[in-house]
Design an enzyme around this catalytic site. Sequence first.
Site, PDB file in Angstrom:
ATOM      1  N   CYS A 111       0.845  -1.079   0.106  1.00  0.00           N
ATOM      2  CA  CYS A 111       0.178   0.038   0.079  1.00  0.00           C
ATOM      3  C   CYS A 111       0.627   1.219   0.070  1.00  0.00           C
ATOM      4  O   CYS A 111       0.390   2.411  -0.145  1.00  0.00           O
ATOM      5  CB  CYS A 111      -0.899  -0.013   1.241  1.00  0.00           C
ATOM      6  N   HIS A 250      -3.561   7.161   1.963  1.00  0.00           N
ATOM      7  CA  HIS A 250      -3.881   5.791   1.817  1.00  0.00           C
ATOM      8  C   HIS A 250      -5.459   5.744   2.151  1.00  0.00           C
ATOM      9  O   HIS A 250      -5.540   5.903   3.205  1.00  0.00           O
ATOM     10  CB  HIS A 250      -3.053   4.857   2.199  1.00  0.00           C
ATOM     11  N   ASN A 280     -10.368  -0.235  -0.002  1.00  0.00           N
ATOM     12  CA  ASN A 280      -8.983  -0.023  -0.124  1.00  0.00           C
ATOM     13  C   ASN A 280      -8.141  -0.732  -1.259  1.00  0.00           C
ATOM     14  O   ASN A 280      -8.347  -2.004  -1.596  1.00  0.00           O
ATOM     15  CB  ASN A 280      -8.137  -0.778   1.353  1.00  0.00           C
TER      16      ASN A 280
HETATM   17  N1  COA Z   1     -18.660  -7.800  10.050  1.00  0.00           N
HETATM   18  C1  COA Z   1     -19.132  -7.968  11.168  1.00  0.00           C
HETATM   19  N2  COA Z   1     -18.463  -8.341  12.370  1.00  0.00           N
HETATM   20  C2  COA Z   1     -17.070  -8.534  12.028  1.00  0.00           C
HETATM   21  C3  COA Z   1     -16.638  -8.418  11.009  1.00  0.00           C
HETATM   22  C4  COA Z   1     -17.180  -8.240   9.627  1.00  0.00           C
HETATM   23  N3  COA Z   1     -17.174  -7.836   8.564  1.00  0.00           N
HETATM   24  N4  COA Z   1     -15.311  -8.647  11.131  1.00  0.00           N
HETATM   25  C5  COA Z   1     -14.989  -8.883  12.135  1.00  0.00           C
HETATM   26  N5  COA Z   1     -16.102  -8.755  12.752  1.00  0.00           N
HETATM   27  C6  COA Z   1     -16.152  -9.148  14.478  1.00  0.00           C
HETATM   28  C7  COA Z   1     -15.199  -9.656  15.043  1.00  0.00           C
HETATM   29  O1  COA Z   1     -15.143 -11.292  14.981  1.00  0.00           O
HETATM   30  C8  COA Z   1     -15.095  -9.315  16.465  1.00  0.00           C
HETATM   31  O2  COA Z   1     -16.129  -9.921  17.101  1.00  0.00           O
HETATM   32  P1  COA Z   1     -15.984 -10.464  18.710  1.00  0.00           P
HETATM   33  O3  COA Z   1     -15.839  -9.178  19.277  1.00  0.00           O
HETATM   34  O4  COA Z   1     -17.404 -11.266  18.921  1.00  0.00           O
HETATM   35  O5  COA Z   1     -14.796 -11.165  18.658  1.00  0.00           O
HETATM   36  C9  COA Z   1     -15.692  -7.645  16.393  1.00  0.00           C
HETATM   37  O6  COA Z   1     -16.336  -7.605  14.780  1.00  0.00           O
HETATM   38  C10 COA Z   1     -14.316  -6.776  16.441  1.00  0.00           C
HETATM   39  O7  COA Z   1     -13.498  -7.390  15.713  1.00  0.00           O
HETATM   40  P2  COA Z   1     -11.906  -6.433  15.451  1.00  0.00           P
HETATM   41  O8  COA Z   1     -11.219  -7.237  14.477  1.00  0.00           O
HETATM   42  O9  COA Z   1     -11.738  -6.226  16.630  1.00  0.00           O
HETATM   43  O10 COA Z   1     -12.677  -5.369  14.539  1.00  0.00           O
HETATM   44  P3  COA Z   1     -12.073  -3.659  14.665  1.00  0.00           P
HETATM   45  O11 COA Z   1     -12.470  -2.669  15.187  1.00  0.00           O
HETATM   46  O12 COA Z   1     -10.467  -3.915  14.767  1.00  0.00           O
HETATM   47  O13 COA Z   1     -12.110  -3.480  13.050  1.00  0.00           O
HETATM   48  C11 COA Z   1     -10.890  -3.805  10.885  1.00  0.00           C
HETATM   49  C12 COA Z   1     -11.531  -4.645  12.006  1.00  0.00           C
HETATM   50  C13 COA Z   1     -10.334  -4.907   9.959  1.00  0.00           C
HETATM   51  C14 COA Z   1     -11.785  -3.045  10.287  1.00  0.00           C
HETATM   52  C15 COA Z   1      -9.790  -3.018  11.579  1.00  0.00           C
HETATM   53  O14 COA Z   1      -9.049  -3.640  12.554  1.00  0.00           O
HETATM   54  C16 COA Z   1      -9.001  -2.155  10.544  1.00  0.00           C
HETATM   55  O15 COA Z   1      -9.389  -1.165   9.794  1.00  0.00           O
HETATM   56  N6  COA Z   1      -7.699  -2.390  10.430  1.00  0.00           N
HETATM   57  C17 COA Z   1      -6.844  -1.938   9.661  1.00  0.00           C
HETATM   58  C18 COA Z   1      -6.796  -2.723   8.274  1.00  0.00           C
HETATM   59  C19 COA Z   1      -6.078  -2.069   7.371  1.00  0.00           C
HETATM   60  O16 COA Z   1      -6.456  -0.967   6.964  1.00  0.00           O
HETATM   61  N7  COA Z   1      -5.443  -2.964   6.455  1.00  0.00           N
HETATM   62  C20 COA Z   1      -4.850  -2.544   5.366  1.00  0.00           C
HETATM   63  C21 COA Z   1      -3.738  -1.546   5.695  1.00  0.00           C
HETATM   64  S1  COA Z   1      -2.717  -1.214   4.302  1.00  0.00           S
END
Ligand code: COA
Length: 325
Positions: A111, A250, A280
């Site tokens: 990225c 980004h 993304n």
């Molecule tokens: N829909 C519904 N629920 C979801 C889900 C989805 N698509 N994905 C995960 N969950 C659930 C999880 O299982 C978890 O449930 P639990 O609390 O019962 O265990 C809950 O939602 C929270 O999950 P978590 O992973 O802690 O969520 P988060 O707030 O960290 O959000 C992302 C997840 C991926 C959106 C976030 O971590 C993120 O944006 N990270 C950066 C990713 C990124 O930018 N990557 C590319 C970089 S170049």
Amino acid sequence: MKIGVLGTGSFAPEKILTNDDLAKMVDTNDEWISTRTGIKERRIASADEATSDLAYRAALNAIDNAGIDKNEIELVIVATMTSDHFTPSTAALVQDKLGIKAAAFDLSAACTGFIYAFTTGYSFIKAGIYKKVLVIGAETMSRVTDWTDRGTCILFGDGAGAVVLGETETGGFISSHLVADGSGACELLVPAGGSRTPASHETLDNKDVYLKMNGREIFKFAVKVFPETVENILEQANITADDIDLFVPHQANIRIIESISKRFKQPMEKFYVNLHKYGNTSGASVPLALDEANREGRLKKGDKVVIVGFGGGLTYGSILFEWSK
Ligand code: COA
């Protein structure tokens, strides 16, 4: 010599995949995706579209926007993590589609790829080796996405963006900062399909040929390194965030961008955002956003612009430049 952006272009595939469409594929919903990421929909390449096809269309638009003859381009760089093949490079395929004589190579920094490629293109011109360089960020993330993994499949999309770099009368490149920290490689990777673990029936069955990500760690990483790299390029230029007219970050997650807006005490209006439409698109996200900002008239001659990338590698970096058009 001043070196800057002569023109921008972008291209996104026609097919739109909405959050509601995803809710039919995995256990998720529009409300969760919208509030956690800001993403509403993303584009998906058709079966006969590969990364070089998207890159080529973005390149044509950038050449047109620059108002140059395509034969003036001496180097094509494609930043991508989803190249058409291991070999040849996607850049060579784009060079051929354009029908030009030029050097061409791919650059792999996930990225942050476009930030690395822009700095590389600038350096070739600064060194006097080439006069005009076509820098493209292009991805078909849909091809490395595990469509059964709700933790990743909601995030990514396909697209391409491009700039033509060359000598400008005013403005242009001011400062750049590029970093890699391979100790975090495991946080975001495609485990198999490369020389470490070649593709096999087993890796396919295990879905190891698709992108795996530790979302929480990547989020923490992004919120930490984004301000670090922006502070670096501002310090190099001896200016502050108040002097910046437009940030083109980004497009990973709206919450990451909002946290940076708060941290630098800058209004969200100064951050260009189009992630709601494209998700993304990895290496394509910054040039795709820059092109839309340009076409929407968000950039005026003399504006100071900051572009920022972060992601797989782990890598991160940013560039400060002045809009010359
Ligand atoms: N829909 C519904 N629920 C979801 C889900 C989805 N698509 N994905 C995960 N969950 C659930 C999880 O299982 C978890 O449930 P639990 O609390 O019962 O265990 C809950 O939602 C929270 O999950 P978590 O992973 O802690 O969520 P988060 O707030 O960290 O959000 C992302 C997840 C991926 C959106 C976030 O971590 C993120 O944006 N990270 C950066 C990713 C990124 O930018 N990557 C590319 C970089 S170049």
